[in-house]
Write an enzyme that holds these catalytic residues in place. Structure first.
Site, PDB file in Angstrom:
ATOM      1  N   ASN A   1      -6.850  -3.031  14.665  1.00 45.16           N
ATOM      2  CA  ASN A   1      -8.242  -3.260  14.259  1.00 45.16           C
ATOM      3  C   ASN A   1      -8.362  -4.463  13.315  1.00 45.16           C
ATOM      4  OD1 ASN A   1      -7.158  -2.357  11.887  1.00 45.16           O
ATOM      5  ND2 ASN A   1      -8.448  -0.535  11.693  1.00 45.16           N
TER       6      ASN A   1
ATOM      7  N   ASP B   1       0.816  -1.216   0.000  1.00 47.10           N
ATOM      8  CA  ASP B   1       0.000   0.000   0.000  1.00 47.10           C
ATOM      9  C   ASP B   1       0.853   1.270   0.000  1.00 47.10           C
ATOM     10  OD1 ASP B   1       0.970  -0.314   2.575  1.00 47.10           O
ATOM     11  OD2 ASP B   1      -0.961  -0.849   3.422  1.00 47.10           O
TER      12      ASP B   1
END
Ligand code: PGA
Length: 251
Positions: free
Chosen positions: A136, A67
Site C-alpha cells: 500500500n 517501528d
C-alpha cells in the site's frame, strides 16, 4: 533519486549490504536506521557474513529501528525487537546500548514516541536509513493518508498491512492493529535513504511511488522530495518502470 536494478533478491540483498558496509567503513560512528519485514532478511544475512569475514566492524555504530508493534513484549517472537536480535544483533559486535527500538509495551506510549524522536535528534540524526515498502506504499508503519509532518507516533495499521503481515502470525486476529513508528518527517530527515523492494507484487507500488503524484495516499511518494534517496530493486519489482520516462539516474 537513483535507481539500482539487480537481477534477483540475492543480488539486491548483497548490494544493500555492501553499501551499508561502505558507509560504516568510511564513517565508523554511523547512525543506521533499520527496517524489518521479509525484504531485508537476506541483507541482514549478508551483513552477518561480512562481519564473520572481518570485513565490517559494528562496534561504534548506533541503530534506530523504524517501528514496533504495540502490545508485544520485546521477547515475543513476533516483535520486531526479537526479529532484529535474531537476524542481526545477536550475530555482530554492536554494543547493546547502541541499539534503539521503540518499546511496544511502554507504559506511557506517547512519551516513548517523544523520547525516541529526541534520542534520534540528540545523536545528530540518522546517517543512512534503510526502508522496505508495503504494497500500500507505506514506509515504516506510515499508512496511506498519513500526515507528512508526523514525527514518531502511534499509528493504526491499515487492513492491507494486517493482512500482509498475518503470514508471520498464526492467524490474522493475532496481528496487532497498532504500532509505534517513526513518522514521515523523521524518515525524511535522514541524510541518506535506501529503499529496497523485491518481487512482482511490489511493482505497481514502486512505479507509482516514483512516477506518481506526491500524496499522503501513497506515503513512499514523499521520497521524491528527498535529496539523497536510492531505490535498490530486483528485476521483478522494477518491471513496471518506464526508465525513459523521467529524469532518474540509473546505476
Ligand atoms: P515486507 O514488508 O518486506 O515483508 O514485504 C515491507 C514493509 O511492509 O515495509
Amino acid at each position: 533519486m537513483r535507481i539500482i536494478i539487480e537481477a534477483n533478491y540475492d543480488e539486491m540483498s548483497k548490494k544493500v549490504s555492501k553499501l551499508i558496509a561502505k558507509h560504516i567503513f568510511y564513517k565508523p560512528r554511523t547512525v543506521l536506521g533499520l527496517a524489518t519485514g521479509e525484504t531485508p532478511l537476506g541483507m541482514y544475512k549478508e551483513l552477518v557474513s561480512l562481519y564473520d569475514s572481518d570485513l565490517i566492524d559494528f562496534h561504534d555504530i548506533t541503530t534506530f529501528n523504524l517501528d514496533e508493534y504495540l502490545g508485544l513484549d520485546k521477547d515475543n517472537p513476533q516483535s520486531y525487537n526479537y526479529y532484529m536480535h535474531n537476524n542481526l544483533f545477536n550475530h555482530i559486535n554492536i554494543p547493546k546500548d547502541n541499539i534503539n527500538i521503540p518499546l511496544g509495551l511502554a507504559t506511557d506510549i506517547a512519551k516513548e514516541a517523544i523520547d525516541y524522536e529526541l534520542k534520534i535528534r540528540r545523536i545528530g540524526g540518522i546517517d543512512l536509513q534503510i526502508l522496505g515498502i508495503g504494497r500500500n506504499g507505506h514506509i515504516g508503519f506510515n499508512e496511506p493518508d498519513i500526515k507528512f509532518e508526523a514525527l514518531t507516533h502511534v499509528v493504526k495499521l491499515d487492513n492491507q498491512t494486517i493482512e500482509d503481515n498475518s503470514r508471520f502470525f498464526d492467524s490474522m486476529d493475532e496481528v496487532p492493529n497498532q504500532a509505534i513508528s517513526m513518522g514521515i518527517k523523521t524518515i525524511m530527515r535522514a541524510k541518506k535513504i535506501i529503499l529496497m523492494a523485491s518481487g512482482i507484487e511490489k511493482a505497481d507500488t514502486i512505479r507509482d511511488s516514483i512516477y506518481g503524484n506526491i500524496t499522503p495516499t501513497l506515503p513512499a511518494s514523499v521520497l521524491q522530495l528527498h535529496p539523497n534517496v536510492t531505490y535498490i530493486l530486483d528485476k521483478a519489482a522494477a518491471s513496471k518502470l518506464d526508465l525513459h520516462k523521467t529524469n532518474i539516474d540509473l546505476l
